[in-house]
Design a protein around this motif. Structure first.
Motif, mmCIF file in Angstrom:
data_model
loop_
_atom_site.group_PDB
_atom_site.id
_atom_site.type_symbol
_atom_site.label_atom_id
_atom_site.label_comp_id
_atom_site.label_asym_id
_atom_site.label_seq_id
_atom_site.Cartn_x
_atom_site.Cartn_y
_atom_site.Cartn_z
ATOM 1 N N GLN A 1 0.815 -1.207 0.000
ATOM 2 C CA GLN A 1 0.000 0.000 0.000
ATOM 3 C C GLN A 1 0.857 1.268 0.000
ATOM 4 N N PHE A 2 2.071 1.141 0.528
ATOM 5 C CA PHE A 2 3.042 2.234 0.470
ATOM 6 C C PHE A 2 4.225 1.747 -0.360
ATOM 7 N N THR A 3 4.597 2.484 -1.369
ATOM 8 C CA THR A 3 5.700 2.073 -2.231
ATOM 9 C C THR A 3 7.040 2.309 -1.557
ATOM 10 N N ALA A 4 8.065 1.612 -2.023
ATOM 11 C CA ALA A 4 9.413 1.784 -1.487
ATOM 12 C C ALA A 4 9.830 3.244 -1.619
ATOM 13 N N GLY A 5 10.327 3.810 -0.499
ATOM 14 C CA GLY A 5 10.763 5.191 -0.488
ATOM 15 C C GLY A 5 9.670 6.186 -0.142
ATOM 16 N N ALA A 6 8.416 5.718 -0.019
ATOM 17 C CA ALA A 6 7.309 6.621 0.276
ATOM 18 C C ALA A 6 7.439 7.199 1.682
ATOM 19 N N ARG A 7 7.135 8.507 1.816
ATOM 20 C CA ARG A 7 7.191 9.170 3.112
ATOM 21 C C ARG A 7 6.050 8.672 3.993
ATOM 22 N N LEU A 8 6.336 8.491 5.272
ATOM 23 C CA LEU A 8 5.344 8.031 6.240
ATOM 24 C C LEU A 8 5.158 9.129 7.294
ATOM 25 N N GLY A 9 4.200 10.009 7.051
ATOM 26 C CA GLY A 9 3.955 11.122 7.967
ATOM 27 C C GLY A 9 3.181 10.683 9.200
ATOM 28 N N GLY B 1 12.054 12.579 8.959
ATOM 29 C CA GLY B 1 10.999 11.649 9.302
ATOM 30 C C GLY B 1 11.238 10.243 8.782
ATOM 31 N N ALA B 2 10.135 9.520 8.598
ATOM 32 C CA ALA B 2 10.214 8.102 8.219
ATOM 33 C C ALA B 2 9.782 7.895 6.777
ATOM 34 N N ARG B 3 10.321 6.844 6.175
ATOM 35 C CA ARG B 3 9.906 6.455 4.834
ATOM 36 C C ARG B 3 10.035 4.943 4.713
#
Length: 221
Positions: free
Chosen positions: A23-31, A66-68
């Motif tokens: 659901q979240f692609t590699a490298g996607a930011r996780l706010g 932040g996280a990704r």
């Protein structure tokens, strides 16, 4: 007495599943704010869950940014597949003489379910394919009952999110992958560890070709 599940544990389980399902692609930011709203919890459980996912290799924590979702290079993926090629066929072969009728039935059911949701058509659901595939491969490892090999394999395949997402597969590669599951069950039913190892080896090389191609395209873009 049933133990109460904490907000952090709920957030951890939900985020892990979302990432592993692609659901979240590699490298996607996780706010943190967006995730807290999505999961219906405060930011603190989300922050703690992200820290634990970083320890699992699923998330990267970047100072001041932040996280990704963790991303893996072509070279890193090649290393993962080299390790899988050494371990998973061996575990599959070891599972053959240990498999009980209930194990074979469970594997056969999973392989059939994967055909139903994986083959192109109105019932295709690639997101549903991910947990079924995880259960199939996990069941083989459990049947093999080799804790040291299982631990080494878990470290190789848990982190790279690219390995969990079937959207990178073209139709021919996907059909091969689904057929491999069916053939592995046939090899186990026949009591033939050599056959089972050979099919699992082909299965891993099929996945390797797909994932390395996708990683190279991502690096070039």
């Amino acid at each position: 007495m049933t133990r109460t599940v904490t907000s952090t544990e709920r957030a951890l389980a939900a985020l892990r599943e979302l990432i592993l399902r692609g659901q979240f692609t590699a490298g996607a930011r996780l706010g943190e704010v967006e995730l807290a709203e999505r999961l219906g919890v405060s930011r603190t459980p989300v922050r703690e869950a992200l820290t634990r996912l970083a320890a699992e290799g699923l998330v990267e924590l970047v100072p001041n940014r932040g996280a990704r979702v963790a991303s893996w290079s072509v070279a890193e993926l090649e290393g993962v597949f080299d390790l899988r090629s050494a371990l998973e066929p061996r575990l599959t072969g070891l599972a053959v003489p240990r498999a009980q009728p209930a194990d074979v039935a469970a594997l056969e059911e999973l392989a059939a379910e994967m055909l139903t949701v994986g083959l192109p058509g109105p019932h295709q659901d690639l997101d549903a394919l991910v947990p079924l595939n995880r259960r199939f491969h996990g069941r083989l490892v459990v049947i093999a009952d080799q804790s040291a090999l299982a631990t080494a394999l878990a470290g190789a395949i848990h982190a790279p999110i690219q390995l969990r997402n079937f959207r990178a597969y073209d139709e021919a590669s996907l059909r091969r992958s689904l057929a491999h599951h069916v053939e592995i069950v046939a090899a186990i039913r026949a009591g033939d560890p050599t056959w089972a190892r050979a099919v699992m080896t082909a299965h891993i090389h099929n996945a390797r070709a797909v994932m390395l191609r996708a990683a190279r395209e991502q690096e070039a873009s």
